[in-house]
Motif scaffolding. Structure first.
Motif, PDB file in Angstrom:
ATOM      1  N   MET A 171     -11.386  -1.099  25.012  1.00 48.35           N
ATOM      2  CA  MET A 171     -12.344  -0.288  23.627  1.00 48.35           C
ATOM      3  C   MET A 171     -11.219   0.096  22.763  1.00 48.35           C
ATOM      4  N   PRO A 172     -11.804  -0.056  21.326  1.00 47.12           N
ATOM      5  CA  PRO A 172     -10.811   0.327  20.301  1.00 47.12           C
ATOM      6  C   PRO A 172     -10.386   1.791  20.370  1.00 47.12           C
ATOM      7  N   ASN A 173      -9.414   2.364  19.824  1.00 44.83           N
ATOM      8  CA  ASN A 173      -8.882   3.447  19.708  1.00 44.83           C
ATOM      9  C   ASN A 173      -9.357   4.089  18.311  1.00 44.83           C
ATOM     10  N   PHE A 174     -10.259   4.870  18.149  1.00 43.27           N
ATOM     11  CA  PHE A 174     -10.471   5.278  16.759  1.00 43.27           C
ATOM     12  C   PHE A 174      -9.606   6.280  16.420  1.00 43.27           C
ATOM     13  N   SER A 175      -8.742   6.919  17.104  1.00 43.38           N
ATOM     14  CA  SER A 175      -7.787   7.897  16.634  1.00 43.38           C
ATOM     15  C   SER A 175      -6.506   7.163  16.295  1.00 43.38           C
ATOM     16  N   ASP A 176      -6.244   5.834  16.620  1.00 39.65           N
ATOM     17  CA  ASP A 176      -5.088   5.090  16.074  1.00 39.65           C
ATOM     18  C   ASP A 176      -5.361   4.670  14.648  1.00 39.65           C
ATOM     19  N   SER A 177      -4.149   5.159  13.980  1.00 38.72           N
ATOM     20  CA  SER A 177      -4.374   5.191  12.220  1.00 38.72           C
ATOM     21  C   SER A 177      -4.100   3.588  12.209  1.00 38.72           C
ATOM     22  N   ALA A 178      -3.190   2.881  12.831  1.00 35.73           N
ATOM     23  CA  ALA A 178      -2.818   1.554  12.607  1.00 35.73           C
ATOM     24  C   ALA A 178      -4.055   0.642  12.868  1.00 35.73           C
ATOM     25  N   MET A 189      -7.182   1.664  12.672  1.00 35.79           N
ATOM     26  CA  MET A 189      -8.385   2.297  11.671  1.00 35.79           C
ATOM     27  C   MET A 189      -8.086   1.730  10.303  1.00 35.79           C
ATOM     28  N   GLN A 190      -6.795   1.427  10.036  1.00 35.97           N
ATOM     29  CA  GLN A 190      -6.372   0.937   8.533  1.00 35.97           C
ATOM     30  C   GLN A 190      -6.950  -0.646   8.472  1.00 35.97           C
ATOM     31  N   THR A 191      -7.173  -1.231   9.621  1.00 36.49           N
ATOM     32  CA  THR A 191      -7.526  -2.779   9.491  1.00 36.49           C
ATOM     33  C   THR A 191      -9.055  -2.921   9.712  1.00 36.49           C
ATOM     34  N   ARG A 192      -9.922  -1.703   9.619  1.00 37.04           N
ATOM     35  CA  ARG A 192     -11.433  -1.959   9.732  1.00 37.04           C
ATOM     36  C   ARG A 192     -12.090  -1.040   8.435  1.00 37.04           C
ATOM     37  N   SER A 193     -12.800  -1.624   7.979  1.00 37.49           N
ATOM     38  CA  SER A 193     -13.622  -0.894   6.709  1.00 37.49           C
ATOM     39  C   SER A 193     -14.832  -0.318   7.389  1.00 37.49           C
ATOM     40  N   ASP A 194     -15.318   0.612   6.594  1.00 37.44           N
ATOM     41  CA  ASP A 194     -16.692   1.374   6.672  1.00 37.44           C
ATOM     42  C   ASP A 194     -17.486   0.087   7.201  1.00 37.44           C
ATOM     43  N   ASP A 195     -17.590  -0.809   6.376  1.00 33.02           N
ATOM     44  CA  ASP A 195     -18.761  -1.746   6.397  1.00 33.02           C
ATOM     45  C   ASP A 195     -18.694  -2.638   7.648  1.00 33.02           C
ATOM     46  N   ASP A 196     -17.394  -2.793   8.532  1.00 29.41           N
ATOM     47  CA  ASP A 196     -17.043  -3.437   9.531  1.00 29.41           C
ATOM     48  C   ASP A 196     -17.640  -2.431  10.654  1.00 29.41           C
ATOM     49  N   PHE A 197     -17.569  -1.224  10.609  1.00 33.89           N
ATOM     50  CA  PHE A 197     -18.099  -0.180  11.611  1.00 33.89           C
ATOM     51  C   PHE A 197     -19.882  -0.140  11.540  1.00 33.89           C
ATOM     52  N   LYS A 215      -6.999  10.797  11.340  1.00 28.65           N
ATOM     53  CA  LYS A 215      -6.686  11.753  10.230  1.00 28.65           C
ATOM     54  C   LYS A 215      -6.090  11.187   8.971  1.00 28.65           C
ATOM     55  N   ALA A 216      -5.906   9.804   9.087  1.00 25.72           N
ATOM     56  CA  ALA A 216      -5.137   9.076   7.928  1.00 25.72           C
ATOM     57  C   ALA A 216      -6.522   8.553   7.099  1.00 25.72           C
ATOM     58  N   PRO A 217      -6.242   8.418   5.837  1.00 28.45           N
ATOM     59  CA  PRO A 217      -7.092   8.255   4.910  1.00 28.45           C
ATOM     60  C   PRO A 217      -7.821   6.736   5.145  1.00 28.45           C
ATOM     61  N   ALA A 218      -9.166   6.611   4.805  1.00 27.75           N
ATOM     62  CA  ALA A 218      -9.764   5.280   5.146  1.00 27.75           C
ATOM     63  C   ALA A 218      -9.124   4.277   4.015  1.00 27.75           C
ATOM     64  N   PRO A 219      -9.020   2.779   4.477  1.00 29.13           N
ATOM     65  CA  PRO A 219      -8.692   2.039   3.733  1.00 29.13           C
ATOM     66  C   PRO A 219      -9.534   1.772   2.476  1.00 29.13           C
ATOM     67  N   PRO A 220      -8.833   1.108   1.397  1.00 31.89           N
ATOM     68  CA  PRO A 220      -9.448   1.214   0.147  1.00 31.89           C
ATOM     69  C   PRO A 220     -10.928   0.215   0.428  1.00 31.89           C
ATOM     70  N   LYS A 221     -11.802   0.724  -0.648  1.00 32.05           N
ATOM     71  CA  LYS A 221     -13.017  -0.170  -0.443  1.00 32.05           C
ATOM     72  C   LYS A 221     -13.107  -1.302  -1.394  1.00 32.05           C
ATOM     73  N   PRO A 222     -13.532  -2.406  -1.075  1.00 34.10           N
ATOM     74  CA  PRO A 222     -13.684  -3.607  -1.926  1.00 34.10           C
ATOM     75  C   PRO A 222     -14.406  -3.201  -3.300  1.00 34.10           C
ATOM     76  N   ALA A 223     -14.019  -3.682  -4.377  1.00 37.99           N
ATOM     77  CA  ALA A 223     -14.873  -3.403  -5.779  1.00 37.99           C
ATOM     78  C   ALA A 223     -16.284  -3.851  -5.526  1.00 37.99           C
ATOM     79  N   GLY A 224     -17.210  -2.921  -5.939  1.00 36.57           N
ATOM     80  CA  GLY A 224     -18.705  -3.124  -5.970  1.00 36.57           C
ATOM     81  C   GLY A 224     -19.214  -2.573  -4.689  1.00 36.57           C
ATOM     82  N   THR A 225     -18.507  -2.095  -3.759  1.00 39.49           N
ATOM     83  CA  THR A 225     -18.981  -1.432  -2.565  1.00 39.49           C
ATOM     84  C   THR A 225     -19.695  -0.143  -2.484  1.00 39.49           C
ATOM     85  N   ALA A 226     -20.720   0.103  -2.724  1.00 38.07           N
ATOM     86  CA  ALA A 226     -21.239   1.678  -2.753  1.00 38.07           C
ATOM     87  C   ALA A 226     -21.516   2.117  -1.455  1.00 38.07           C
ATOM     88  N   ARG A 227     -21.525   3.394  -1.415  1.00 41.08           N
ATOM     89  CA  ARG A 227     -21.485   4.096  -0.096  1.00 41.08           C
ATOM     90  C   ARG A 227     -22.622   5.040  -0.093  1.00 41.08           C
TER      91      ARG A 227
END
Length: 135
Positions: A70-77, A79-87, A123-135
């Protein structure tokens, strides 16, 4: 003859154990979401923690019984490879035959709240969102 009887009994007992686990997993927790005011933490605990672990480390009891990692959501490396849209897509559509889809069970707002909770494990910041992605 004795060996076949023993194996038959073990197979029957194993079947009962698996059946009990399936029944317990399929039955709702009484009152867990009946008021419609459940928090993202309670939804995560009810639907996700058995595999992903209470703190998102991928160490839930189902993960321990499985050969799947299972993925480790507390692993910064990771989490940096996954966007909010992926989740968001993973929660809505599930993952292959391993993760159930919750898109028909949970409204969009609750899924977005789950994504925010998953992000909070790291605790690391989320990766930047692609342009035009609204939350």
């Amino acid at each position: 003859m004795l060996l076949t009887d023993c194996l038959s009994r073990l197979r029957y007992q194993w079947f009962l154990v698996v059946l009990m686990v399936l029944v317990v997993e399929a039955s709702p927790v009484f009152g867990a979401e009946s008021q419609g005011t459940s928090s993202p933490q309670s939804r995560y605990g009810l639907r996700c923690a058995s595999c992903h672990g209470a703190s998102g480390k991928g160490d839930g009891w189902r993960a321990k019984l499985s050969w799947l990692k299972m993925p480790n959501f507390s692993d910064s490396a990771y989490m940096q490879t996954r966007s909010d849209d992926d989740f968001l897509i993973a929660i809505k559509q599930g993952r292959k035959s391993v993760m159930p889809a919750y898109g028909l069970e949970l409204p969009e707002r609750e899924i977005k709240d789950l994504v925010a909770l998953i992000r909070s494990f790291d605790k690391a910041p989320a990766p930047p969102k692609p342009a035009g992605t609204a939350r």
